[in-house]
Scaffold this motif. Structure first.
Motif, PDB file in Angstrom:
ATOM      1  N   UNK A   1       7.356  -1.380 -12.455  1.00 31.09           N
ATOM      2  CA  UNK A   1       7.273  -2.604 -11.657  1.00 31.09           C
ATOM      3  C   UNK A   1       6.858  -3.793 -12.515  1.00 31.09           C
ATOM      4  N   UNK A   2       5.890  -3.585 -13.398  1.00 31.73           N
ATOM      5  CA  UNK A   2       5.434  -4.669 -14.271  1.00 31.73           C
ATOM      6  C   UNK A   2       6.506  -5.058 -15.282  1.00 31.73           C
ATOM      7  N   UNK A   3       7.152  -4.066 -15.886  1.00 28.04           N
ATOM      8  CA  UNK A   3       8.194  -4.352 -16.874  1.00 28.04           C
ATOM      9  C   UNK A   3       9.365  -5.118 -16.259  1.00 28.04           C
TER      10      UNK A   3
ATOM     11  N   UNK B   1       0.893  -1.164   0.000  1.00 28.28           N
ATOM     12  CA  UNK B   1       0.000   0.000   0.000  1.00 28.28           C
ATOM     13  C   UNK B   1       0.922   1.202   0.000  1.00 28.28           C
ATOM     14  N   UNK B   2       0.880   1.982  -1.084  1.00 29.18           N
ATOM     15  CA  UNK B   2       1.838   3.067  -1.305  1.00 29.18           C
ATOM     16  C   UNK B   2       1.080   4.351  -1.600  1.00 29.18           C
ATOM     17  N   UNK B   3       1.439   5.427  -0.908  1.00 28.75           N
ATOM     18  CA  UNK B   3       0.810   6.713  -1.195  1.00 28.75           C
ATOM     19  C   UNK B   3       1.715   7.539  -2.106  1.00 28.75           C
ATOM     20  N   UNK B   4       1.076   8.214  -3.056  1.00 27.03           N
ATOM     21  CA  UNK B   4       1.775   9.052  -4.029  1.00 27.03           C
ATOM     22  C   UNK B   4       1.013  10.353  -4.218  1.00 27.03           C
ATOM     23  N   UNK B   5       1.635  11.306  -4.901  1.00 23.76           N
ATOM     24  CA  UNK B   5       0.996  12.610  -5.107  1.00 23.76           C
ATOM     25  C   UNK B   5      -0.046  12.625  -6.217  1.00 23.76           C
TER      26      UNK B   5
ATOM     27  N   UNK C   1       6.729 -12.391  -1.994  1.00 25.72           N
ATOM     28  CA  UNK C   1       7.551 -11.980  -0.849  1.00 25.72           C
ATOM     29  C   UNK C   1       8.977 -11.724  -1.307  1.00 25.72           C
ATOM     30  N   UNK C   2       9.663 -10.823  -0.642  1.00 28.55           N
ATOM     31  CA  UNK C   2      11.075 -10.601  -0.899  1.00 28.55           C
ATOM     32  C   UNK C   2      11.416  -9.496  -1.877  1.00 28.55           C
ATOM     33  N   UNK C   3      10.430  -8.744  -2.336  1.00 25.49           N
ATOM     34  CA  UNK C   3      10.686  -7.707  -3.340  1.00 25.49           C
ATOM     35  C   UNK C   3      10.678  -6.279  -2.789  1.00 25.49           C
ATOM     36  N   UNK C   4      10.524  -6.112  -1.490  1.00 21.79           N
ATOM     37  CA  UNK C   4      10.374  -4.766  -0.926  1.00 21.79           C
ATOM     38  C   UNK C   4      11.498  -3.820  -1.346  1.00 21.79           C
ATOM     39  N   UNK C   5      12.746  -4.216  -1.166  1.00 21.23           N
ATOM     40  CA  UNK C   5      13.866  -3.326  -1.492  1.00 21.23           C
ATOM     41  C   UNK C   5      13.850  -2.909  -2.958  1.00 21.23           C
ATOM     42  N   UNK C   6      13.589  -3.855  -3.843  1.00 21.99           N
ATOM     43  CA  UNK C   6      13.557  -3.539  -5.278  1.00 21.99           C
ATOM     44  C   UNK C   6      12.388  -2.608  -5.608  1.00 21.99           C
ATOM     45  N   UNK C   7      11.243  -2.830  -4.976  1.00 24.24           N
ATOM     46  CA  UNK C   7      10.079  -1.968  -5.204  1.00 24.24           C
ATOM     47  C   UNK C   7      10.375  -0.559  -4.711  1.00 24.24           C
ATOM     48  N   UNK C   8      10.975  -0.439  -3.533  1.00 22.47           N
ATOM     49  CA  UNK C   8      11.311   0.885  -3.013  1.00 22.47           C
ATOM     50  C   UNK C   8      12.310   1.605  -3.915  1.00 22.47           C
TER      51      UNK C   8
END
Length: 106
Positions: free
Chosen positions: A21-23, A5-9, A59-66
């Motif tokens: 992220x999809x690519x 769950x990510x907030x953006x402008x 699971x395990x993708x948090x760092x790459x997503x950030x």
């Protein structure tokens, strides 16, 4: 499986981050929608529009997503990792087919 769950402008940021992220096969599906955010800042109540991005992944993708998020924004946002428990099998099959499982760290 994890949800983020990510907030953006705005929706443009959500679209750019989603496509990246999809690519990069870091997510199988993303959703975004406008909301209103009310918060306290320096003792005052503020309200402003915001966009929520929900990322469905392994699971395990948090760092790459950030890292992807930080390539598109330069402000402090909210990122929460959510661990759903009861997911329909057809969705899990799709996720597992599209996004590789991360190896467990020893």
């Amino acid at each position: 499986m994890k949800l983020y769950y990510i907030t953006l402008n705005n929706s443009d940021e959500a679209r750019q981050i989603s496509r990246a992220l999809l690519e990069q096969k870091l997510a199988v599906c993303v959703n975004w929608f406008p909301i209103t955010c009310a918060y306290i800042w320096q003792g005052e109540i503020k309200e402003e529009p915001e966009v929520v991005l929900i990322v469905k992944t392994q699971s395990g993708y948090r760092d790459k997503i950030e890292k992807v998020i930080l390539q598109h924004i330069n402000y402090t946002n909210f990122i929460a990792e959510i661990s759903p428990t009861d997911i329909n099998q057809k969705f899990l099959d799709w996720l597992n087919a599209e996004v590789p499982l991360q190896p467990l760290h020893s």
